[in-house]
Design a protein around this motif. Structure first.
Motif, short mmCIF file in Angstrom:
data_model
loop_
_atom_site.label_atom_id
_atom_site.label_comp_id
_atom_site.label_asym_id
_atom_site.label_seq_id
_atom_site.Cartn_x
_atom_site.Cartn_y
_atom_site.Cartn_z
N TYR A 90 34.80 -17.18 20.03
CA TYR A 90 36.79 -16.84 19.82
C TYR A 90 36.81 -16.29 18.92
O TYR A 90 37.70 -15.75 18.66
N GLY A 137 39.71 -15.36 23.94
CA GLY A 137 39.49 -16.33 25.31
C GLY A 137 38.71 -15.91 26.17
O GLY A 137 37.96 -17.05 26.82
N ALA A 192 35.25 -14.94 25.61
CA ALA A 192 34.52 -16.75 25.36
C ALA A 192 34.43 -17.63 26.58
O ALA A 192 33.76 -18.07 26.92
N CYS A 235 44.32 -19.60 25.03
CA CYS A 235 44.11 -19.70 23.69
C CYS A 235 44.85 -18.52 22.92
O CYS A 235 45.25 -18.48 21.66
#
Length: 322
Positions: free
Chosen positions: A215, A248, A251, A307
């Motif tokens: 990330y 985000g 990942a 995220c």
């Protein structure tokens, strides 16, 4: 190149912009070294810790229901309709309807009070460790992407010392009976001793370590590609939000099967002697590959905006407190 800051209290912040500050004189270097061990360095870390706390609180307030649904879909305690759904998105919708019908909105916020108490310090440690690791690697020959990858992994190793007990208790509350509180979840987890609170620590690292490493490497890379520059301390929301969303999402999808197995370990849904790969194999053989991915939509919808929100709030608060 940036001009040198006028005040010594700002020097540590500008020094983080690696390669963008003119070389320091011997007098300045001595003062900077002193500052890195004294109040200036701690002041900078204080800004990062407060930014991390704010980021965690905002994310949990907005996205906790998706985390509840992810945990229930991953552990197989979801409704029969959700378990038989054709794809992760349909399973997410069916489970949301089922929880809301039985418990109302309260059911979607199971474990939230625990998050209010524990998530803030865990996020503070996470973001503070990431920045500290970046600084430690700043003068090495490690390429920028590798530096961000290692810093993300280091941050996860440290923060997981707090996050693992939080996950163990929170997820037990999310998938257990509606009346299961924090004390009941703690007693359940500690049947084998206090070490039970850290059950799945290494399994968690196997999931969240690659997640955090990839990330932050992708986030910083996307931000550099959008013109923020290598190591820049200033990032606008126009850069942070799309970079956080893209990194985000990627990942989250990459680590979904691992997260499914890790969640089952932490809530005690599988025998204690099974490791992460053994649980994945067990789920695949007994329930099929679709069970490993059933929580994928919930996880992606939870982590993708999460995220973007956390990194944007973190950078905004950290910048505000300078």
């Amino acid at each position: 190149a940036r001009r040198r800051p006028a005040g010594w209290g700002q020097l540590a912040v500008f020094r983080c912009a690696r390669g963008r500050v003119p070389p320091l004189s011997s007098r300045e270097a001595a003062a900077d070294e002193k500052l890195a061990l004294g109040t200036g360095f701690m002041e900078y870390r204080y800004q990062e810790l407060v930014g991390g706390m704010a980021a965690g609180l905002v994310q949990d307030a907005l996205l906790h229901p998706l985390d509840v649904l992810r945990a229930r879909l991953d552990t197989g305690v979801s409704s029969a309709t959700a378990r038989s759904a054709a794809n992760p998105a349909t399973a997410l919708w069916c489970e949301a309807q089922s929880v809301a019908a039985v418990d109302g909105m309260r059911g979607l916020y199971r474990g939230y009070t625990l998050c209010l108490a524990a998530s803030a310090p865990a996020n503070a440690l996470y973001f503070g460790s990431f920045k500290a690791s970046q600084r430690a690697l700043g003068d090495t020959s490690v390429p920028a992407t590798g530096r961000d990858f290692i810093a993300g992994l280091s941050a996860e190793c440290v923060a997981s010392l707090l996050w693992t007990p939080l996950d163990v208790l929170k997820q037990r509350m999310q998938v257990g009976p509606t009346d299961l509180g924090t004390l009941g979840a703690t007693r359940d987890a500690c049947r084998v001793g206090v070490v039970g609170l850290w059950r799945g620590y290494f399994a968690g690292l196997a999931v969240w370590g690659p997640f955090s490493a990839s990330y932050f490497a992708m986030y910083e890379g996307l931000r550099r590609a959008m013109g923020s520059g290598d190591g820049a301390t200033e990032a606008s929301a126009r850069q942070s939000i799309p970079a956080g969303l893209g990194a985000g999402a990627a990942a989250a999808l990459l680590t979904q099967p691992l997260d499914c197995a890790k969640t089952r370990i932490q809530v005690g849904a599988v025998p204690r002697n099974l490791g992460l790969l053994s649980v994945m194999r067990r789920v695949y053989v007994q329930e099929g590959a679709e069970s490993l991915w059933r929580g994928g939509a919930a996880r992606t919808l939870w982590l993708t905006p999460g995220c973007a929100i956390t990194i944007t709030v973190f950078e905004a608060v950290e910048r505000l407190l300078r």
